[in-house]
Design a protein around this motif. Structure first.
Motif, PDB file in Angstrom:
ATOM      1  N   THR A 265       0.859  -1.184   0.000  1.00 24.69           N
ATOM      2  CA  THR A 265       0.000   0.000   0.000  1.00 24.69           C
ATOM      3  C   THR A 265       0.889   1.225   0.000  1.00 24.69           C
ATOM      4  OG1 THR A 265      -1.694  -1.094   1.307  1.00 24.69           O
ATOM      5  CG2 THR A 265      -1.805   1.274   1.226  1.00 24.69           C
ATOM      6  N   ILE A 266       0.508   2.201  -0.800  1.00 21.62           N
ATOM      7  CA  ILE A 266       1.187   3.501  -0.725  1.00 21.62           C
ATOM      8  C   ILE A 266       0.171   4.458  -0.107  1.00 21.62           C
ATOM      9  CG2 ILE A 266       2.251   5.390  -2.045  1.00 21.62           C
ATOM     10  CD1 ILE A 266       2.428   2.211  -3.737  1.00 21.62           C
ATOM     11  N   ASN A 267       0.529   4.989   1.049  1.00 20.09           N
ATOM     12  CA  ASN A 267      -0.385   5.873   1.781  1.00 20.09           C
ATOM     13  C   ASN A 267       0.129   7.299   1.780  1.00 20.09           C
ATOM     14  OD1 ASN A 267      -2.355   3.988   2.950  1.00 20.09           O
ATOM     15  ND2 ASN A 267      -0.609   3.174   4.100  1.00 20.09           N
ATOM     16  N   ASN A 268      -0.786   8.232   1.643  1.00 20.69           N
ATOM     17  CA  ASN A 268      -0.483   9.621   1.975  1.00 20.69           C
ATOM     18  C   ASN A 268      -1.030   9.815   3.384  1.00 20.69           C
ATOM     19  OD1 ASN A 268      -0.549  12.341   2.469  1.00 20.69           O
ATOM     20  ND2 ASN A 268      -1.266  12.908   0.423  1.00 20.69           N
ATOM     21  N   ARG A 269      -0.121   9.842   4.385  1.00 21.63           N
ATOM     22  CA  ARG A 269      -0.567   9.883   5.793  1.00 21.63           C
ATOM     23  C   ARG A 269      -0.705  11.323   6.290  1.00 21.63           C
ATOM     24  NH1 ARG A 269       1.259   4.334   8.567  1.00 21.63           N
ATOM     25  NH2 ARG A 269       0.393   5.289  10.425  1.00 21.63           N
ATOM     26  N   SER A 270      -0.565  12.274   5.408  1.00 19.67           N
ATOM     27  CA  SER A 270      -0.614  13.713   5.748  1.00 19.67           C
ATOM     28  C   SER A 270       0.291  13.970   6.968  1.00 19.67           C
ATOM     29  CB  SER A 270      -2.058  14.179   5.959  1.00 19.67           C
ATOM     30  OG  SER A 270      -2.605  13.632   7.141  1.00 19.67           O
TER      31      SER A 270
END
Ligand code: GAP
Length: 438
Positions: A265-270
């Motif tokens: 998974t590639i997440n944008n975790r802010s």
């Protein structure tokens, strides 16, 4: 497409993966990596480390503890939000993830049972244990469900120690634990597994670009280790599917024998994690940009992949069955040589003393540079089959001519089965060349 049963059987037969605690009947969904499996997993982890950390100037490595202060999991949102919806059959008491059942199913999916299901409740996936001899609320801690939090709590330490500036990343490989409701599909979903995660800290308004960058990087990396492009695809998460910490999330999926499944998974975790840790710990985790004179909490883009799932994907991808001219069949694992657990097999034609000595000397020399195996048992044909089945790209056979006449060995190529005679003086260079251009 190979079946999962075939892979499980080969994995056991050749020593890649065994059922955990097998002599006691096994522990459900727990697996042990055997001699070849651990080599394969290690080469995959090494390839990740090389491309993700060693060859990059903007990423540092770390190895943080599995046990962390319980406040970490409060701040990260895992205590309240790391849950799956659980339903139980009132008759057979099997448990299911509600979101994995076909919609509106109110009966047990086991057709022989067909009992009523309970209302769903949120089940927290973190394993709990106690630290120290007293088992009370105050001693409760968790086994980490992701390696990422060890990175976030060390963000400041790493930045200071390495004098890094935003953007930069921190990567680590390590065990994680999740009390999955429905583990299964061999080593695909287990309760103890290894992750390869990298947290990339960047300017908030650059996070979308980095998100795309890490998707491309990951797709390329999976192909570098040998996965076929046609067996990989991207799948964006819908809003209600995203983990509690993600502003955007995209899976890279692999076509497993049972269908498409998540590899990474590639997440944008802010700024979710750093902001919450800063608030809860009282530590300032902001970054001051000398150029723009602005202070901000960095945003995080995270490529997070599973080492065990990658092992399963490369096993499935490499598996081939070929019909031979003599009506025999050969099974082979067409691993890319960078991940082959054995790269070179040294096979003396017989147990003759002269051959044994020559072969052993060659083995001692070559194993310093390559992953080698020495095999003298059974016919040469059977030994070739064995090496094909574990994915060894090169076999070297030593025969009587080698020691009595020409100092040459027979080099056999796994995929073409072509054999050439080469002088032993040139063998190392030839192997190097072949492995690089396989
Ligand atoms: N830090 C983000 C994170 O943990 P994830 O999608 O939950 O994201 C990342 O996990 C990767 O870890 C997955 O894509 C998968 O490869 C692996 N993984 C997750 N749960 C797993 C499990 N129960 N068994 C094996 N691998 C798992």
């Amino acid at each position: 497409m190979v079946t999962l049963e075939t892979i499980v059987s080969l994995a056991k037969r050749r020593g890649f993966v065994f059922q955990g605690s097998e002599i006691y009947g096994g522990l459900r969904s727990v697996w042990d990596f055997g001699p070849l499996g651990i080599e394969l997993k290690r080469t995959i982890k090494d390839a990740w480390w090389k491309y993700m950390i060693q060859e990059r100037e903007d990423i540092e490595g770390i190895d943080t503890a599995i046990l962390m202060h319980p406040a970490v999991w409060q701040a990260s949102g895992h205590v309240s939000g790391f849950t799956d919806p659980l339903v139980e059959c009132k008759t057979c008491h099997n448990r299911y993830r509600e979101d994995q059942l076909s919609s509106n199913l109110s009966k047990c999916p086991d057709k022989d049972c067909d009992g009523d299901l309970t209302e769903s409740r949120q089940f927290n996936l973190m394993f709990q244990t106690h630290m120290g001899p007293i088992q009370d609320e105050g001693s409760k801690i968790f086994l980490r469900p992701e390696t990422a939090q060890g990175i976030f709590v060390n963000f400041e330490n790493v930045m200071t120690a390495t004098r890094k500036k935003i953007p930069f990343g921190i990567g680590q490989i390590g065990k994680s634990f999740r009390n999955e409701i429905t583990p299964g599909n061999f080593i695909f979903r287990t309760r103890e597994f290894e992750q390869m995660e990298m947290e990339f800290f960047c300017e908030p308004n650059k996070a979308d670009d980095w998100f795309e960058y890490w998707i491309d990087f990951s797709l390329k990396w999976f192909q570098i280790i040998g996965l076929e492009k046609k067996n990989l695809r991207k799948r964006e998460h819908s809003e209600d599917e995203r983990p509690h910490y993600a502003k955007a999330a995209l899976d890279i999926e692999y076509q497993f024998p049972w269908g498409w499944g998540e590899l990474e998974t590639i997440n944008n975790r802010s700024d979710h994690d750093l902001k919450n840790h800063a608030e809860k710990s009282g530590k300032d985790l902001s970054f001051f940009d000398e150029d723009s004179k602005e202070r901000y909490i960095p945003w995080v883009v995270e490529p997070a992949m599973g080492a065990d799932r990658t092992v399963l994907a490369v096993l499935c991808d490499a598996y081939r069955e070929e019909d031979l001219e003599n009506k025999d069949k050969r099974v082979l694992l067409k691993f890319n040589p960078i991940i082959s657990p054995v790269q070179v097999a040294i096979l003396p034609l017989s147990k003759n003393e002269k051959l044994a000595k020559f072969s052993s000397d060659l083995y001692q020399k070559l194993k310093k540079s390559f992953r080698c195996q020495f095999d003298v048992t059974q016919s040469i044909g059977k030994r070739y089959r064995r090496q094909d089945e574990i994915g060894t790209p090169i076999c070297l056979t030593i025969d009587f001519d080698t020691v009595e006449k020409d100092n040459c060995v027979t080099l056999r190529h796994r995929d073409t089965m072509e054999q050439i005679r080469i002088n032993v003086k040139n063998v190392e260079k030839e192997i190097e060349n072949l492995l690089a251009n396989f």
